[in-house]
Design a protein around this motif. Structure first.
Motif, PDB file in Angstrom:
ATOM      1  N   GLN A  83       1.671  -4.012  13.196  1.00  0.00           N
ATOM      2  CA  GLN A  83       0.795  -4.855  14.004  1.00  0.00           C
ATOM      3  C   GLN A  83      -0.008  -4.011  15.002  1.00  0.00           C
ATOM      4  OE1 GLN A  83       2.975  -8.050  15.795  1.00  0.00           O
ATOM      5  NE2 GLN A  83       1.148  -9.304  16.027  1.00  0.00           N
ATOM      6  N   ASP A 105       1.397  -6.441   8.454  1.00  0.00           N
ATOM      7  CA  ASP A 105       1.715  -7.278   9.611  1.00  0.00           C
ATOM      8  C   ASP A 105       0.410  -7.702  10.288  1.00  0.00           C
ATOM      9  OD1 ASP A 105       2.771  -8.551  11.771  1.00  0.00           O
ATOM     10  OD2 ASP A 105       4.097  -6.922  12.390  1.00  0.00           O
ATOM     11  N   GLU A 106       0.003  -8.918  10.042  1.00  0.00           N
ATOM     12  CA  GLU A 106      -1.266  -9.462  10.571  1.00  0.00           C
ATOM     13  C   GLU A 106      -2.423  -8.492  10.380  1.00  0.00           C
ATOM     14  OE1 GLU A 106      -1.221 -11.594  14.235  1.00  0.00           O
ATOM     15  OE2 GLU A 106       0.950 -11.787  14.156  1.00  0.00           O
ATOM     16  N   SER A 126       7.650  -9.332  13.158  1.00  0.00           N
ATOM     17  CA  SER A 126       7.426  -7.882  13.254  1.00  0.00           C
ATOM     18  C   SER A 126       8.745  -7.128  13.299  1.00  0.00           C
ATOM     19  CB  SER A 126       6.608  -7.553  14.499  1.00  0.00           C
ATOM     20  OG  SER A 126       5.340  -8.151  14.417  1.00  0.00           O
TER      21      SER A 126
END
Ligand SMILES: Nc1ncnc2c1ncn2[C@@H]1O[C@H](COP(=O)(O)OP(=O)(O)OP(=O)(O)O)[C@@H](O)[C@H]1O
Ligand SMILES: [Mg+2]
Lengths: 367, 273
Positions: B101, B185-186, B59
């Motif tokens: 995230q 991000d995820e 991240s």
């Protein structure tokens, strides 16, 4: 919000107009205005709701309301300014010095006063943003600094007194003066008086010579602020910056610029009140705007602003300030003791905060 | 575990010039070294997966790419030109859109206002320039529908959405604005089966349009389903970059766990990890 062209979803209960309205931040303040009106309609002398009675309470409401709109915008943007009351005194000093001491015409004195205020607002904002300190504490420091500076400055400018006189003579005849002092639409009211549409004195002059200019500034500012908040990208940035600073910044909102502009705007609202009231009274003193920062914040909270930022409305602050004006002046039309005002103030604030808290949970569906 | 061949992968991308190239990126927070020299690039039309254990620095790394953090050392070039983002806004203007995230959403604001936050469409000129709320509402609902989520309405506050719905708003928003590079991000951590495959299909679709995708995931299946290249981070450093086909899922999974063997663990869980 406009939702035409979007098919309604079956997972939505049809929302009654009541449920829909309750989600508007200004609802509480409007309900408050109605409540207070009903209260005074019953208890107060009937002259309170004549045209001259209305002007009577709208004038202080407008002076507070201009501050409250600045405070509300800043609160929605997630910050406080406790120094705007002191700013009224300090800007009054700057304005007085410009007109009386330096003999500047209004076309220079007014922009100069606004610019000094904006500069101090920018300093406030920059300190808050650079250090990450709560704006509460930074502007509390400025509450004292500006009040003290007003005292010291006034003594210097007036040779030892804490009052600076002679503003009225200094601005007499200035072509800009009618925009910041006195009453507007005089000829219209004369005409209305002749037509018998407004109350008149025995000599035929209308009882109220026009609409005090601060009321027009107040209404104008409320409309512009509401438009900016609800209809422009910058308004969206204000809500976003106050709602979650990091999220807003990560989404491309220039948070720093937004917040500093709001600090500048709030300070300039203080300066505008200073200019109007100093021209009205013809002098300036160090007690001007005393405690007004709290009243302005209370009006903003009554108007639906959350103390945590990201939610609120300028039109709510508008009505919040009107409630203030009605109660302060309205009590003189009743048999109640004036000092009930403070009790009312605290009670109103408490109710408003509880109500706002409930509304926020409704809106966010907080679980 | 078998290769997932749901998506057609583009031709080898090695020849094309990277859009964004990051060299020896270091990021220190006080005495904490989050990144200790990471190099990475994204080329047009590829999906470059960034993998690694919790706290590896993924991240933090993509935040330097999207203008949130300034790298302590290292260079970022776009189309070969050195770039120095001073804010996420700069990165967006360069065509880089990110799903963070933490999603970067404002719970008190409506879906439509969140969707266009910072990049509101306007109509009118001069002082009458205002937000085009009708267009905002329609686009928000439409883009969400494309991702497989039917919103109740565009004025619903984001705070009242479910976790997956919220994540989908963030993804739809980034896809809508990700002109050249899309960083995720995820993005699938809270999504249902259908929405996950929608997101993977979306990655595939934008990749075919020439967008460079940076995809962070803890799920090897998802990474293998769409990834063209795989870079593994561990403790702030790159363990290496592998091209699709060069590496077996098992080897990749071991790398993602920080190079440690998780075979024993996998054995004890009956091979379900
Ligand atoms: N603002 C910060 N200040 C101090 N340390 C930080 C900061 N941001 C990240 N770190 C540290 O940097 C390291 C990498 O964090 P990062 O969030 O990049 O990990 P990650 O790879 O994304 O992990 P995850 O898979 O759990 O999301 C962590 O050890 C974290 O504590
Ligand atoms: Mg992470």
């Amino acid at each position: 919000m406009d939702t035409t062209g979007i098919i309604p979803d079956e997972r939505l209960k049809r929302e009654g107009i009541g449920a829909r309205l309750i989600k508007r931040p200004e609802l509480g303040a409007i309900a408050g205005v109605i409540l207070v009106t009903v209260f005074f309609a019953i208890t107060a002398d009937s002259s309170m709701f004549t045209l001259s009675g209305i002007m009577n309470f709208m004038t202080p409401a407008a002076q507070l309301g201009i501050l409250a709109i600045g405070a509300a915008m800043l609160m929605i943007g997630g910050e406080f300014d406790l120094s705007i009351g002191s700013m009224v005194a300090f800007a009054g000093l700057i304005f007085g010095a410009c007109t009386v001491t330096f003999g500047l015409p209004l076309i220079l004195a007014i922009p100069l006063t606004l610019a000094v205020a904006a500069g101090i607002g920018a300093v406030n904002g920059t300190i808050v943003l650079k250090t990450g300190l709560p704006s509460f504490i930074v502007t509390l420091a400025f509450l004292f600094v500006l009040r003290g500076a007003s005292l010291v400055g006034l003594k210097l400018a007036s040779g030892g007194s804490t009052q600076l006189r002679g503003v009225r003579d200094a601005v007499e005849g200035d072509w800009l003066a009618p925009f910041f002092s006195g009453d507007a639409f005089g000829p219209l009211f004369l005409w209305l008086a002749e037509a018998g549409l407004v109350e008149t004195f025995k000599n035929g002059r209308p009882k109220i010579p026009g609409i005090p200019v601060e009321i027009l500034w107040f209404i104008g500012l409320a409309l512009v602020a509401t438009y900016v908040l609800l209809r422009t990208p910058q308004g969206n940035w204000v809500f976003a910056s106050g709602g979650d600073r990091t999220a807003a910044s990560n989404s491309g909102v220039p948070v720093r610029k937004v917040k500093i502009s709001l600090f500048m705007f709030a300070a300039m609202c203080g300066a505008l009140v200073a200019i109007i009231t100093v021209m009205d009274s013809g002098s300036t003193d160090a007690r001007r705007g005393f405690m007004k920062e709290f009243e302005a914040i209370i009006a903003a909270v009554i108007g639906g602003c959350l103390l945590t930022g990201g939610y609120g409305s300028a039109i709510g602050a508008f009505f919040g300030a009107i409630i203030f004006g009605m109660v302060t002046i309205g009590l003189t039309y009743t048999n109640f003791d004036q000092d009930w005002f403070q009790i009312f103030l605290g009670g109103m604030l408490l109710i408003a905060v509880l109500f706002n808290n409930y509304i926020r949970k409704q809106v966010t569906g907080e679980r | 575990m078998t290769h997932d061949t749901t998506f057609h992968h583009g031709d080898p991308v090695a020849q094309t010039q990277p859009i964004v190239e990051m060299r020896d990126i270091e990021k220190h927070f006080g005495n904490i070294i989050a990144l200790a020299g990471v190099s990475f690039d994204v080329r047009p039309g590829e999906c470059h997966c960034l993998l690694g254990d919790n706290g590896a620095g993924k991240s933090t790394f993509i935040k330097t790419m999207s203008g949130v953090h300034k790298p302590t050392h290292g260079t970022i070039t776009i189309d070969g030109k050195p770039m120095d983002f001073s804010s996420p806004r700069d990165a967006m203007e360069a065509g880089i859109a990110t799903v963070f995230q933490d999603l970067a959403m404002i719970p008190l604001m409506s879906v439509a206002r969140n969707f266009f936050m910072g990049r509101e469409p306007t109509i009118g000129k001069g002082p009458l320039k205002r937000m085009d709320t009708a267009a905002m509402n329609e686009a928000a609902v439409e883009e969400m529908r494309k991702m497989g989520i039917n919103l109740r309405g565009p004025d619903q506050a984001v705070g009242t959405l479910s976790g997956g719905e919220r994540q989908t708003v963030a993804i739809a928003r980034a896809v809508f604005f990700g002109a050249r590079v899309l960083i995720l991000d995820e993005p699938t951590s809270a999504l249902g089966v259908r929405q996950t495959s929608n997101v993977l299909a979306t990655i595939d679709r934008v990749r075919k349009q020439g967008v460079g995708v940076v995809f962070i995931s803890h799920n090897v299946r998802h990474a293998l389903a769409v990834g063209d290249r795989f870079t593994v981070l561990n403790r702030g450093k790159t363990l290496g970059t592998a091209t699709r086909g060069e590496i077996t899922p098992e080897a990749l999974q071991d790398l993602m766990a920080g190079g440690q063997e998780i075979a024993q663990l996998e054995g004890s869980l009956g091979g379900t990890v």
